[in-house]
Design a protein around this motif. Structure first.
Motif, PDB file in Angstrom:
ATOM      1  N   PHE A  25       0.850  -1.295  -0.021  1.00 37.98           N
ATOM      2  CA  PHE A  25      -0.057   0.109   0.056  1.00 37.98           C
ATOM      3  C   PHE A  25       0.758   1.352  -0.250  1.00 37.98           C
ATOM      4  O   PHE A  25       0.131   2.529   0.267  1.00 37.98           O
ATOM      5  CB  PHE A  25      -0.926   0.055   1.193  1.00 37.98           C
ATOM      6  CG  PHE A  25      -1.985  -1.162   1.315  1.00 37.98           C
ATOM      7  CD1 PHE A  25      -2.754  -1.317   0.221  1.00 37.98           C
ATOM      8  CD2 PHE A  25      -1.815  -2.035   2.327  1.00 37.98           C
ATOM      9  CE1 PHE A  25      -3.762  -2.340   0.262  1.00 37.98           C
ATOM     10  CE2 PHE A  25      -3.047  -3.216   2.040  1.00 37.98           C
ATOM     11  CZ  PHE A  25      -3.826  -3.241   1.184  1.00 37.98           C
ATOM     12  N   LEU A  26       2.154   1.166  -0.125  1.00 36.24           N
ATOM     13  CA  LEU A  26       2.929   2.383  -0.220  1.00 36.24           C
ATOM     14  C   LEU A  26       2.515   3.295  -1.170  1.00 36.24           C
ATOM     15  O   LEU A  26       2.380   4.390  -1.011  1.00 36.24           O
ATOM     16  CB  LEU A  26       4.434   2.134  -0.001  1.00 36.24           C
ATOM     17  CG  LEU A  26       5.480   3.366  -0.133  1.00 36.24           C
ATOM     18  CD1 LEU A  26       5.142   3.983   1.300  1.00 36.24           C
ATOM     19  CD2 LEU A  26       6.906   2.553  -0.319  1.00 36.24           C
ATOM     20  N   THR A  27       2.486   2.971  -2.356  1.00 35.01           N
ATOM     21  CA  THR A  27       1.912   3.725  -3.797  1.00 35.01           C
ATOM     22  C   THR A  27       0.750   4.398  -3.404  1.00 35.01           C
ATOM     23  O   THR A  27       0.415   5.236  -3.727  1.00 35.01           O
ATOM     24  CB  THR A  27       2.123   2.867  -4.974  1.00 35.01           C
ATOM     25  OG1 THR A  27       1.232   1.766  -4.959  1.00 35.01           O
ATOM     26  CG2 THR A  27       3.539   2.281  -5.278  1.00 35.01           C
ATOM     27  N   PRO A  47       0.057  11.114  -6.248  1.00 33.92           N
ATOM     28  CA  PRO A  47      -0.247  12.715  -6.241  1.00 33.92           C
ATOM     29  C   PRO A  47      -1.722  12.796  -6.790  1.00 33.92           C
ATOM     30  O   PRO A  47      -2.304  13.854  -6.380  1.00 33.92           O
ATOM     31  CB  PRO A  47       0.888  12.851  -7.359  1.00 33.92           C
ATOM     32  CG  PRO A  47       1.786  11.878  -7.535  1.00 33.92           C
ATOM     33  CD  PRO A  47       1.140  10.717  -7.178  1.00 33.92           C
ATOM     34  N   GLU A  48      -2.339  12.022  -7.978  1.00 29.84           N
ATOM     35  CA  GLU A  48      -3.510  12.705  -8.182  1.00 29.84           C
ATOM     36  C   GLU A  48      -4.683  12.299  -7.251  1.00 29.84           C
ATOM     37  O   GLU A  48      -5.619  13.184  -7.089  1.00 29.84           O
ATOM     38  CB  GLU A  48      -3.957  11.465  -9.545  1.00 29.84           C
ATOM     39  CG  GLU A  48      -3.369  11.658 -10.526  1.00 29.84           C
ATOM     40  CD  GLU A  48      -1.945  11.230 -10.821  1.00 29.84           C
ATOM     41  OE1 GLU A  48      -1.518  10.168 -10.122  1.00 29.84           O
ATOM     42  OE2 GLU A  48      -0.789  11.767 -11.261  1.00 29.84           O
ATOM     43  N   PHE A  72      -7.008  15.285  -5.659  1.00 29.33           N
ATOM     44  CA  PHE A  72      -8.461  15.084  -5.311  1.00 29.33           C
ATOM     45  C   PHE A  72      -8.806  15.248  -4.075  1.00 29.33           C
ATOM     46  O   PHE A  72      -9.919  15.941  -3.731  1.00 29.33           O
ATOM     47  CB  PHE A  72      -8.682  13.681  -5.857  1.00 29.33           C
ATOM     48  CG  PHE A  72     -10.270  13.381  -5.522  1.00 29.33           C
ATOM     49  CD1 PHE A  72     -11.174  13.604  -6.309  1.00 29.33           C
ATOM     50  CD2 PHE A  72     -10.614  12.707  -4.371  1.00 29.33           C
ATOM     51  CE1 PHE A  72     -12.382  13.401  -6.025  1.00 29.33           C
ATOM     52  CE2 PHE A  72     -11.664  12.297  -4.084  1.00 29.33           C
ATOM     53  CZ  PHE A  72     -12.990  12.582  -5.019  1.00 29.33           C
ATOM     54  N   TYR A  73      -8.470  14.889  -2.918  1.00 32.19           N
ATOM     55  CA  TYR A  73      -8.804  14.927  -1.795  1.00 32.19           C
ATOM     56  C   TYR A  73      -8.434  16.438  -1.202  1.00 32.19           C
ATOM     57  O   TYR A  73      -9.213  16.850  -0.358  1.00 32.19           O
ATOM     58  CB  TYR A  73      -8.092  13.991  -0.417  1.00 32.19           C
ATOM     59  CG  TYR A  73      -8.372  12.670  -0.899  1.00 32.19           C
ATOM     60  CD1 TYR A  73      -9.973  12.502  -0.462  1.00 32.19           C
ATOM     61  CD2 TYR A  73      -7.943  11.452  -1.271  1.00 32.19           C
ATOM     62  CE1 TYR A  73     -10.630  11.215  -0.361  1.00 32.19           C
ATOM     63  CE2 TYR A  73      -8.360  10.376  -1.154  1.00 32.19           C
ATOM     64  CZ  TYR A  73      -9.806  10.129  -0.736  1.00 32.19           C
ATOM     65  OH  TYR A  73     -10.623   8.947  -1.008  1.00 32.19           O
ATOM     66  N   LEU A  74      -7.412  17.103  -1.673  1.00 28.72           N
ATOM     67  CA  LEU A  74      -7.157  18.508  -1.435  1.00 28.72           C
ATOM     68  C   LEU A  74      -8.134  19.407  -2.059  1.00 28.72           C
ATOM     69  O   LEU A  74      -8.698  20.229  -1.245  1.00 28.72           O
ATOM     70  CB  LEU A  74      -5.653  19.122  -1.767  1.00 28.72           C
ATOM     71  CG  LEU A  74      -4.735  18.443  -0.933  1.00 28.72           C
ATOM     72  CD1 LEU A  74      -3.228  18.877  -1.596  1.00 28.72           C
ATOM     73  CD2 LEU A  74      -4.556  18.990   0.472  1.00 28.72           C
ATOM     74  N   ASN A  75      -8.698  18.869  -3.000  1.00 23.08           N
ATOM     75  CA  ASN A  75      -9.853  19.747  -3.738  1.00 23.08           C
ATOM     76  C   ASN A  75     -11.230  19.503  -2.794  1.00 23.08           C
ATOM     77  O   ASN A  75     -11.851  20.532  -2.884  1.00 23.08           O
ATOM     78  CB  ASN A  75     -10.008  19.031  -5.241  1.00 23.08           C
ATOM     79  CG  ASN A  75     -10.787  20.219  -5.891  1.00 23.08           C
ATOM     80  OD1 ASN A  75     -11.079  21.313  -5.707  1.00 23.08           O
ATOM     81  ND2 ASN A  75     -11.324  19.511  -7.264  1.00 23.08           N
ATOM     82  N   GLU A  76     -11.308  18.207  -2.361  1.00 25.43           N
ATOM     83  CA  GLU A  76     -12.390  18.042  -1.729  1.00 25.43           C
ATOM     84  C   GLU A  76     -12.508  18.760  -0.417  1.00 25.43           C
ATOM     85  O   GLU A  76     -13.513  19.289  -0.035  1.00 25.43           O
ATOM     86  CB  GLU A  76     -12.564  16.622  -1.540  1.00 25.43           C
ATOM     87  CG  GLU A  76     -13.004  15.674  -2.678  1.00 25.43           C
ATOM     88  CD  GLU A  76     -14.492  15.886  -3.386  1.00 25.43           C
ATOM     89  OE1 GLU A  76     -15.375  16.004  -2.645  1.00 25.43           O
ATOM     90  OE2 GLU A  76     -14.201  16.299  -4.399  1.00 25.43           O
ATOM     91  N   ILE A  77     -11.360  18.724   0.300  1.00 20.12           N
ATOM     92  CA  ILE A  77     -11.242  19.633   1.536  1.00 20.12           C
ATOM     93  C   ILE A  77     -11.582  21.048   1.203  1.00 20.12           C
ATOM     94  O   ILE A  77     -12.365  21.967   1.936  1.00 20.12           O
ATOM     95  CB  ILE A  77      -9.934  19.486   1.897  1.00 20.12           C
ATOM     96  CG1 ILE A  77      -9.605  18.063   2.628  1.00 20.12           C
ATOM     97  CG2 ILE A  77      -9.684  20.504   3.272  1.00 20.12           C
ATOM     98  CD1 ILE A  77      -8.347  17.512   3.004  1.00 20.12           C
ATOM     99  N   GLU A 131       1.715  22.315   4.551  1.00 20.03           N
ATOM    100  CA  GLU A 131       1.829  23.403   3.541  1.00 20.03           C
ATOM    101  C   GLU A 131       0.766  22.980   2.386  1.00 20.03           C
ATOM    102  O   GLU A 131       0.394  23.980   1.618  1.00 20.03           O
ATOM    103  CB  GLU A 131       3.036  23.198   2.808  1.00 20.03           C
ATOM    104  CG  GLU A 131       4.209  23.815   3.747  1.00 20.03           C
ATOM    105  CD  GLU A 131       4.606  22.685   4.834  1.00 20.03           C
ATOM    106  OE1 GLU A 131       4.585  21.537   4.594  1.00 20.03           O
ATOM    107  OE2 GLU A 131       5.174  23.205   5.827  1.00 20.03           O
ATOM    108  N   LEU A 132       0.194  21.810   2.197  1.00 19.93           N
ATOM    109  CA  LEU A 132      -0.805  21.582   1.029  1.00 19.93           C
ATOM    110  C   LEU A 132      -2.132  21.894   1.727  1.00 19.93           C
ATOM    111  O   LEU A 132      -2.855  21.967   0.757  1.00 19.93           O
ATOM    112  CB  LEU A 132      -0.638  19.998   0.761  1.00 19.93           C
ATOM    113  CG  LEU A 132       0.889  19.484   0.212  1.00 19.93           C
ATOM    114  CD1 LEU A 132       0.436  17.883   0.012  1.00 19.93           C
ATOM    115  CD2 LEU A 132       0.840  20.271  -1.172  1.00 19.93           C
TER     116      LEU A 132
END
Length: 171
Positions: free
Chosen positions: A3-5, A10-11, A15-20, A48-49
């Motif tokens: 599950f590391l990858t 990045p995609e 997506f989650y940053l956009n949802e937040i 920072e993100l």
């Protein structure tokens, strides 16, 4: 590592940053409690993100991480003097100034890993010739169950039960 990858995609991060960003309509203050959480947020650049409206507040640290070394040393000393030391399992490897509870057990100390302070009361009841100490480490949410153990010990008339307390308050 499995599950590391999945955790470094990045995609998916975008997506989650956009949802937040969509969800956060006014400022949010979020406290992470554990030092491990803070370390992960900093190490991976997540602070920072996050959108400017999301402010992460570094909390007190989990009770295990912020237990004073002096209290761990006291717990070890109690074991070395012959007391039965009872603790939750998360405390056993935390280092004191000379050794951890687990190392004290390896040196012959009597360490019992429990799920409840009431179990320590039962141990004290079955072993009236031994001092039984519950190492009461936790947030203020664990204080009531620790206090309840004292009430039970008192009702049973036990003179060999006590607590070594290190509670952390989250204001």
């Amino acid at each position: 590592m499995k599950f590391l990858t999945e955790y470094r995609n990045p995609e998916l991060v975008k997506f989650y940053l956009n949802e937040i960003e969509k969800i956060v309509t006014k400022p949010w203050n979020i406290m992470e409690i554990c030092g491990g959480q803070t370390h992960s947020l900093v190490k991976n650049g997540l602070l920072e993100l996050l959108p400017d409206k999301v402010r992460m507040i570094h909390g007190p640290g989990c009770p295990v991480c912020v237990t004073p070394i002096s209290l761990i040393d006291k717990a070890v000393a109690l074991m070395e003097k012959g007391a039965v030391l009872c603790s939750f399992g998360d405390m056993v490897r935390v280092p004191g100034s000379k050794k951890s509870l687990l190392q004290a057990k390896a040196d012959g100390g009597d360490l019992r890993i429990l799920y409840s302070p009431l179990e320590a009361v039962q141990i004290a009841e079955k072993n009236p010739e031994k001092e039984v100490v519950f190492f009461a480490v936790g947030f203020e949410t664990t204080a009531p169950s620790n206090a309840l153990s004292v009430v039970h010990a008192q009702k049973l008339g036990l003179k060999n039960f006590s607590l070594l307390v290190s509670h952390v308050l989250v204001p």
